[in-house]
Design an enzyme around this catalytic site. Structure first.
Site, PDB file in Angstrom:
ATOM      1  N   LYS A   1      38.410  41.546 -41.027  1.00  0.00           N
ATOM      2  CA  LYS A   1      39.579  42.313 -41.059  1.00  0.00           C
ATOM      3  C   LYS A   1      40.708  42.133 -41.736  1.00  0.00           C
ATOM      4  O   LYS A   1      41.920  41.438 -41.573  1.00  0.00           O
ATOM      5  CB  LYS A   1      40.596  42.496 -39.140  1.00  0.00           C
ATOM      6  CG  LYS A   1      41.080  43.037 -38.821  1.00  0.00           C
ATOM      7  CD  LYS A   1      41.441  43.026 -37.182  1.00  0.00           C
ATOM      8  CE  LYS A   1      42.334  43.890 -36.947  1.00  0.00           C
ATOM      9  NZ  LYS A   1      42.829  43.359 -35.235  1.00  0.00           N
TER      10      LYS A   1
ATOM     11  N   LYS B   1      36.721  45.859 -40.835  1.00  0.00           N
ATOM     12  CA  LYS B   1      37.206  46.619 -39.928  1.00  0.00           C
ATOM     13  C   LYS B   1      38.492  46.623 -41.067  1.00  0.00           C
ATOM     14  O   LYS B   1      38.956  45.607 -42.118  1.00  0.00           O
ATOM     15  CB  LYS B   1      37.372  45.882 -38.919  1.00  0.00           C
ATOM     16  CG  LYS B   1      38.788  46.787 -38.086  1.00  0.00           C
ATOM     17  CD  LYS B   1      38.985  45.989 -37.152  1.00  0.00           C
ATOM     18  CE  LYS B   1      39.969  46.974 -36.329  1.00  0.00           C
ATOM     19  NZ  LYS B   1      40.489  45.912 -35.158  1.00  0.00           N
TER      20      LYS B   1
END
Ligand code: PBG
Length: 332
Positions: A204, A258
Protein backbone atom coordinates in the site's frame (compact mmCIF):
# COMPACT_ATOMS: atom_id res chain seq x y z
CA UNK A 1 4.50 -17.71 -19.71
CA UNK A 2 7.06 -16.29 -22.16
CA UNK A 3 5.96 -15.74 -25.78
CA UNK A 4 6.62 -18.45 -28.33
CA UNK A 5 10.02 -17.95 -29.95
CA UNK A 6 8.63 -19.16 -33.28
CA UNK A 7 7.49 -16.20 -35.33
CA UNK A 8 8.01 -16.76 -39.05
CA UNK A 9 8.51 -13.63 -41.09
CA UNK A 10 5.80 -11.84 -43.03
CA UNK A 11 3.77 -12.95 -44.94
CA UNK A 12 3.80 -16.32 -43.13
CA UNK A 13 2.93 -14.43 -40.02
CA UNK A 14 0.03 -12.04 -40.35
CA UNK A 15 -1.13 -11.29 -36.82
CA UNK A 16 -4.28 -9.63 -38.15
CA UNK A 17 -5.63 -13.04 -39.29
CA UNK A 18 -6.85 -13.78 -35.79
CA UNK A 19 -8.41 -10.36 -35.35
CA UNK A 20 -10.64 -10.68 -38.40
CA UNK A 21 -13.95 -11.54 -36.74
CA UNK A 22 -15.61 -11.29 -33.39
CA UNK A 23 -15.74 -15.09 -33.11
CA UNK A 24 -12.02 -15.44 -33.77
CA UNK A 25 -11.13 -12.66 -31.37
CA UNK A 26 -13.27 -14.33 -28.71
CA UNK A 27 -11.61 -17.68 -29.33
CA UNK A 28 -8.09 -16.34 -28.77
CA UNK A 29 -8.90 -14.04 -25.86
CA UNK A 30 -6.21 -14.52 -23.22
CA UNK A 31 -7.67 -12.76 -20.21
CA UNK A 32 -11.22 -12.59 -18.92
CA UNK A 33 -13.00 -10.48 -16.40
CA UNK A 34 -16.12 -11.72 -14.63
CA UNK A 35 -18.33 -10.49 -11.81
CA UNK A 36 -16.78 -13.21 -9.63
CA UNK A 37 -13.49 -11.28 -9.72
CA UNK A 38 -14.95 -8.15 -8.16
CA UNK A 39 -15.18 -6.85 -4.62
CA UNK A 40 -17.48 -3.86 -4.10
CA UNK A 41 -16.41 -1.23 -1.55
CA UNK A 42 -19.44 0.38 0.11
CA UNK A 43 -19.47 3.47 2.36
CA UNK A 44 -21.95 3.28 5.20
CA UNK A 45 -22.91 6.19 7.43
CA UNK A 46 -24.61 6.38 10.80
CA UNK A 47 -25.26 10.11 10.46
CA UNK A 48 -28.75 11.08 9.47
CA UNK A 49 -28.73 13.01 6.22
CA UNK A 50 -25.13 12.05 5.38
CA UNK A 51 -26.25 9.40 2.91
CA UNK A 52 -25.34 11.53 -0.07
CA UNK A 53 -23.44 11.12 -3.30
CA UNK A 54 -19.73 11.76 -2.68
CA UNK A 55 -18.98 14.97 -4.63
CA UNK A 56 -15.50 13.78 -5.66
CA UNK A 57 -16.86 10.34 -6.63
CA UNK A 58 -19.85 11.04 -8.87
CA UNK A 59 -22.17 8.04 -8.97
CA UNK A 60 -20.99 6.67 -5.59
CA UNK A 61 -23.40 6.99 -2.68
CA UNK A 62 -22.65 6.90 0.98
CA UNK A 63 -25.52 4.77 2.29
CA UNK A 64 -27.46 3.99 5.46
CA UNK A 65 -27.91 0.49 6.87
CA UNK A 66 -30.94 0.11 4.62
CA UNK A 67 -28.72 1.09 1.72
CA UNK A 68 -26.22 -1.59 2.74
CA UNK A 69 -28.99 -4.18 2.70
CA UNK A 70 -30.00 -3.03 -0.76
CA UNK A 71 -26.37 -3.19 -1.93
CA UNK A 72 -26.09 -6.74 -0.58
CA UNK A 73 -29.13 -7.81 -2.57
CA UNK A 74 -27.84 -6.06 -5.66
CA UNK A 75 -24.42 -7.71 -5.32
CA UNK A 76 -26.02 -11.13 -4.98
CA UNK A 77 -28.19 -10.53 -8.04
CA UNK A 78 -25.17 -9.47 -10.08
CA UNK A 79 -22.91 -12.31 -8.96
CA UNK A 80 -20.49 -10.08 -7.04
CA UNK A 81 -19.09 -12.33 -4.29
CA UNK A 82 -18.15 -9.76 -1.66
CA UNK A 83 -18.82 -6.31 -0.27
CA UNK A 84 -16.12 -4.37 1.54
CA UNK A 85 -17.55 -2.14 4.25
CA UNK A 86 -16.13 1.34 4.95
CA UNK A 87 -17.66 3.20 7.89
CA UNK A 88 -18.50 6.91 8.14
CA UNK A 89 -18.96 7.56 11.82
CA UNK A 90 -20.41 10.43 13.80
CA UNK A 91 -18.15 13.36 14.77
CA UNK A 92 -18.46 12.82 18.50
CA UNK A 93 -17.39 9.18 18.16
CA UNK A 94 -14.01 10.08 16.67
CA UNK A 95 -11.56 10.24 19.54
CA UNK A 96 -7.80 10.26 20.15
CA UNK A 97 -8.11 6.78 21.66
CA UNK A 98 -10.27 5.45 18.79
CA UNK A 99 -12.33 3.37 21.23
CA UNK A 100 -15.29 3.21 18.87
CA UNK A 101 -13.21 1.08 16.48
CA UNK A 102 -13.74 -2.06 18.58
CA UNK A 103 -17.26 -1.32 19.76
CA UNK A 104 -19.57 -4.12 18.57
CA UNK A 105 -22.18 -1.43 17.90
CA UNK A 106 -20.05 0.77 15.64
CA UNK A 107 -21.51 1.45 12.22
CA UNK A 108 -19.06 -0.88 10.47
CA UNK A 109 -20.06 -3.83 12.64
CA UNK A 110 -23.74 -3.05 12.32
CA UNK A 111 -23.29 -3.01 8.55
CA UNK A 112 -21.56 -6.41 8.62
CA UNK A 113 -24.50 -7.87 10.51
CA UNK A 114 -26.96 -6.18 8.13
CA UNK A 115 -25.30 -7.84 5.13
CA UNK A 116 -25.19 -11.24 6.79
CA UNK A 117 -28.86 -11.00 7.81
CA UNK A 118 -29.88 -9.99 4.28
CA UNK A 119 -27.73 -12.31 2.14
CA UNK A 120 -25.90 -14.82 4.37
CA UNK A 121 -23.86 -16.30 1.54
CA UNK A 122 -22.47 -12.93 0.41
CA UNK A 123 -18.97 -12.43 1.78
CA UNK A 124 -18.14 -9.39 3.84
CA UNK A 125 -14.68 -7.90 3.82
CA UNK A 126 -13.69 -5.26 6.35
CA UNK A 127 -11.23 -2.42 6.62
CA UNK A 128 -8.92 -2.58 9.60
CA UNK A 129 -7.46 0.85 10.33
CA UNK A 130 -8.35 3.46 12.92
CA UNK A 131 -8.96 6.43 10.60
CA UNK A 132 -12.78 6.39 10.54
CA UNK A 133 -12.82 6.57 14.33
CA UNK A 134 -9.72 8.71 14.89
CA UNK A 135 -9.98 12.39 15.83
CA UNK A 136 -6.90 13.16 13.72
CA UNK A 137 -7.67 11.04 10.65
CA UNK A 138 -4.67 8.71 10.99
CA UNK A 139 -4.76 4.93 10.70
CA UNK A 140 -2.95 4.57 14.02
CA UNK A 141 -2.83 6.02 17.52
CA UNK A 142 -0.94 9.32 17.57
CA UNK A 143 1.24 10.28 20.54
CA UNK A 144 3.19 13.55 20.43
CA UNK A 145 2.81 13.62 16.68
CA UNK A 146 4.11 10.06 16.21
CA UNK A 147 1.97 7.17 14.97
CA UNK A 148 2.82 4.54 17.57
CA UNK A 149 3.12 1.07 16.09
CA UNK A 150 2.68 -1.58 18.76
CA UNK A 151 -0.13 0.12 20.64
CA UNK A 152 -1.93 0.56 17.33
CA UNK A 153 -1.54 -3.15 16.55
CA UNK A 154 -3.27 -3.97 19.85
CA UNK A 155 -6.14 -1.64 18.92
CA UNK A 156 -6.39 -3.11 15.43
CA UNK A 157 -6.53 -6.62 16.84
CA UNK A 158 -9.44 -5.67 19.08
CA UNK A 159 -11.13 -3.95 16.15
CA UNK A 160 -10.71 -7.05 14.01
CA UNK A 161 -12.10 -9.41 16.64
CA UNK A 162 -15.24 -7.27 16.90
CA UNK A 163 -15.60 -7.46 13.10
CA UNK A 164 -15.24 -11.22 13.18
CA UNK A 165 -17.85 -11.50 15.93
CA UNK A 166 -20.17 -9.45 13.71
CA UNK A 167 -19.72 -11.99 10.90
CA UNK A 168 -16.82 -10.77 8.73
CA UNK A 169 -15.42 -13.34 6.31
CA UNK A 170 -12.31 -11.51 5.10
CA UNK A 171 -10.27 -9.08 7.18
CA UNK A 172 -8.62 -6.24 5.30
CA UNK A 173 -5.88 -4.63 7.37
CA UNK A 174 -5.12 -1.36 5.53
CA UNK A 175 -3.15 0.35 8.29
CA UNK A 176 0.42 -0.61 7.31
CA UNK A 177 1.67 -1.02 10.89
CA UNK A 178 4.48 -3.53 11.35
CA UNK A 179 3.54 -6.89 12.84
CA UNK A 180 -0.19 -6.54 12.42
CA UNK A 181 -0.74 -9.59 10.24
CA UNK A 182 0.97 -11.89 12.70
CA UNK A 183 -0.94 -10.35 15.60
CA UNK A 184 -4.25 -10.74 13.79
CA UNK A 185 -3.54 -14.30 12.75
CA UNK A 186 -2.59 -15.37 16.28
CA UNK A 187 -5.63 -13.63 17.76
CA UNK A 188 -7.90 -15.39 15.28
CA UNK A 189 -6.40 -18.74 16.25
CA UNK A 190 -6.72 -17.98 19.97
CA UNK A 191 -10.36 -16.98 19.63
CA UNK A 192 -11.39 -20.03 17.61
CA UNK A 193 -11.63 -18.22 14.27
CA UNK A 194 -9.07 -20.19 12.33
CA UNK A 195 -11.21 -20.04 9.17
CA UNK A 196 -11.33 -16.27 8.82
CA UNK A 197 -9.27 -15.06 5.87
CA UNK A 198 -6.89 -12.11 5.85
CA UNK A 199 -6.41 -10.06 2.71
CA UNK A 200 -3.51 -7.87 3.62
CA UNK A 201 -3.14 -4.42 2.12
CA UNK A 202 0.47 -5.46 1.71
CA UNK A 203 1.85 -3.15 -0.96
CA UNK A 204 0.00 0.00 0.00
CA UNK A 205 1.61 3.16 -1.24
CA UNK A 206 1.38 6.68 0.18
CA UNK A 207 -0.78 7.96 -2.65
CA UNK A 208 -2.60 11.07 -3.68
CA UNK A 209 -5.18 8.83 -5.31
CA UNK A 210 -6.89 8.26 -1.92
CA UNK A 211 -8.20 11.84 -1.79
CA UNK A 212 -11.85 11.19 -2.65
CA UNK A 213 -11.99 8.23 -0.22
CA UNK A 214 -10.99 10.52 2.62
CA UNK A 215 -13.91 12.76 1.64
CA UNK A 216 -16.20 9.75 1.65
CA UNK A 217 -15.27 8.62 5.17
CA UNK A 218 -15.02 12.18 6.47
CA UNK A 219 -11.28 12.03 7.20
CA UNK A 220 -10.06 14.70 4.76
CA UNK A 221 -10.52 17.79 6.88
CA UNK A 222 -9.05 16.16 9.97
CA UNK A 223 -5.95 14.41 8.68
CA UNK A 224 -2.99 16.02 10.41
CA UNK A 225 0.07 15.72 8.17
CA UNK A 226 0.37 12.74 5.83
CA UNK A 227 0.68 8.95 5.99
CA UNK A 228 4.24 8.67 4.73
CA UNK A 229 5.62 7.21 7.97
CA UNK A 230 3.59 4.06 7.42
CA UNK A 231 2.55 3.77 3.77
CA UNK A 232 5.20 2.86 1.17
CA UNK A 233 7.03 5.48 -0.90
CA UNK A 234 5.67 5.23 -4.49
CA UNK A 235 9.27 5.09 -5.71
CA UNK A 236 10.00 1.82 -3.87
CA UNK A 237 9.38 -1.43 -5.68
CA UNK A 238 11.75 -3.61 -3.64
CA UNK A 239 10.30 -2.36 -0.38
CA UNK A 240 6.77 -3.13 -1.58
CA UNK A 241 7.86 -6.69 -2.42
CA UNK A 242 9.38 -7.05 1.05
CA UNK A 243 6.05 -5.95 2.54
CA UNK A 244 4.27 -8.68 0.60
CA UNK A 245 6.81 -11.34 1.62
CA UNK A 246 6.54 -10.27 5.23
CA UNK A 247 2.73 -10.29 5.30
CA UNK A 248 2.53 -13.72 3.66
CA UNK A 249 5.03 -15.10 6.13
CA UNK A 250 2.94 -13.75 9.02
CA UNK A 251 -0.21 -15.51 7.83
CA UNK A 252 -1.95 -13.42 5.20
CA UNK A 253 -4.02 -15.60 2.83
CA UNK A 254 -4.25 -13.01 0.08
CA UNK A 255 -2.39 -9.83 -0.68
CA UNK A 256 -3.35 -6.54 -2.22
CA UNK A 257 -1.59 -3.88 -4.24
CA UNK A 258 -2.97 -0.38 -3.80
CA UNK A 259 -3.52 1.89 -5.70
CA UNK A 260 -3.97 -0.13 -8.84
CA UNK A 261 -3.52 1.47 -12.22
CA UNK A 262 -0.31 3.34 -11.44
CA UNK A 263 1.13 0.17 -9.85
CA UNK A 264 0.44 -2.57 -12.40
CA UNK A 265 4.14 -3.43 -12.48
CA UNK A 266 3.91 -4.30 -8.79
CA UNK A 267 0.79 -6.43 -9.38
CA UNK A 268 2.55 -8.50 -12.01
CA UNK A 269 5.66 -8.93 -9.95
CA UNK A 270 3.81 -9.90 -6.79
CA UNK A 271 1.77 -12.50 -8.67
CA UNK A 272 4.81 -13.99 -10.41
CA UNK A 273 7.11 -13.92 -7.42
CA UNK A 274 4.81 -15.21 -4.68
CA UNK A 275 2.01 -17.03 -6.49
CA UNK A 276 -0.43 -16.09 -3.75
CA UNK A 277 -3.93 -14.80 -4.51
CA UNK A 278 -3.27 -11.20 -5.51
CA UNK A 279 -5.75 -8.35 -5.64
CA UNK A 280 -5.59 -4.75 -6.73
CA UNK A 281 -7.58 -1.89 -5.31
CA UNK A 282 -8.70 0.51 -8.00
CA UNK A 283 -8.97 3.33 -5.51
CA UNK A 284 -11.23 6.34 -5.19
CA UNK A 285 -9.01 8.70 -7.20
CA UNK A 286 -8.83 6.22 -10.07
CA UNK A 287 -12.60 5.94 -10.04
CA UNK A 288 -12.91 9.74 -9.96
CA UNK A 289 -10.55 10.15 -12.92
CA UNK A 290 -12.35 7.65 -15.10
CA UNK A 291 -15.89 8.54 -14.14
CA UNK A 292 -15.13 12.25 -14.30
CA UNK A 293 -13.70 12.01 -17.79
CA UNK A 294 -16.64 9.88 -18.96
CA UNK A 295 -19.12 12.39 -17.56
CA UNK A 296 -17.27 15.21 -19.28
CA UNK A 297 -17.61 13.34 -22.54
CA UNK A 298 -13.81 13.13 -22.82
CA UNK A 299 -13.76 9.31 -22.69
CA UNK A 300 -16.24 6.61 -23.61
CA UNK A 301 -17.76 4.18 -21.06
CA UNK A 302 -15.72 1.32 -22.49
CA UNK A 303 -12.64 2.53 -20.56
CA UNK A 304 -14.28 1.28 -17.37
CA UNK A 305 -14.05 -2.40 -18.34
CA UNK A 306 -10.73 -1.80 -20.09
CA UNK A 307 -9.25 -0.46 -16.85
CA UNK A 308 -10.47 -3.51 -14.92
CA UNK A 309 -9.27 -5.99 -17.53
CA UNK A 310 -5.79 -4.49 -17.17
CA UNK A 311 -5.62 -5.81 -13.60
CA UNK A 312 -6.45 -9.32 -14.76
CA UNK A 313 -3.83 -9.06 -17.50
CA UNK A 314 -1.32 -7.89 -14.88
CA UNK A 315 -1.93 -11.13 -12.98
CA UNK A 316 -4.50 -10.07 -10.40
CA UNK A 317 -7.05 -12.63 -9.25
CA UNK A 318 -9.53 -9.92 -8.42
CA UNK A 319 -10.16 -6.22 -8.05
CA UNK A 320 -11.72 -3.98 -5.45
CA UNK A 321 -13.52 -1.34 -7.46
CA UNK A 322 -16.29 1.21 -7.07
CA UNK A 323 -17.33 0.20 -10.57
CA UNK A 324 -18.23 -3.30 -9.33
CA UNK A 325 -22.01 -3.11 -9.80
CA UNK A 326 -21.80 -1.31 -13.13
CA UNK A 327 -19.07 -3.65 -14.37
CA UNK A 328 -20.96 -6.75 -13.26
CA UNK A 329 -24.05 -5.45 -15.04
CA UNK A 330 -22.07 -4.80 -18.21
CA UNK A 331 -20.52 -8.28 -18.05
CA UNK A 332 -23.84 -10.06 -17.47
C1 PBG B 1 -7.87 3.62 5.32
C2 PBG B 1 -8.04 3.33 3.88
C3 PBG B 1 -7.81 4.20 2.83
C4 PBG B 1 -8.28 3.56 1.69
C5 PBG B 1 -8.76 2.31 2.08
N1 PBG B 1 -8.57 2.18 3.44
C6 PBG B 1 -7.31 5.59 2.79
C7 PBG B 1 -6.00 5.93 3.30
O1 PBG B 1 -5.14 5.10 3.52
O2 PBG B 1 -5.83 7.13 3.54
C8 PBG B 1 -8.31 4.17 0.33
C9 PBG B 1 -9.32 3.63 -0.62
C10 PBG B 1 -9.63 4.52 -1.77
O3 PBG B 1 -8.99 5.56 -2.00
O4 PBG B 1 -10.55 4.16 -2.50
N2 PBG B 1 -6.81 3.14 5.95
Amino acid sequence: MSPSPILPPFPLTRLRRLRRSEALREMVTETRLTAADLIWPVFVTEIEGADIEIPSMPGVQRVTLDGVRAAAERAARLGIPALCIFPHSAEELRTEGCERAWDPENIGNRAIRAVKETVPELMVMTDIALDPYNANGHDGIVRDGVIVNDETVDCLTRMAMAQVEAGADILGPSDMMDGRIGALRMALERHGHSDVAIMSYAAKFASGFYGPFRDAVGASGRLVGDKKTYQVNPANREEALRCVARDLSEGADMVMVKPGMAYLDICREVRDRFGAPTFAYQVSGEYAMIEGAIRQGWLGREVMLESLLAFRRAGCDGILTYFAPEAAQALA
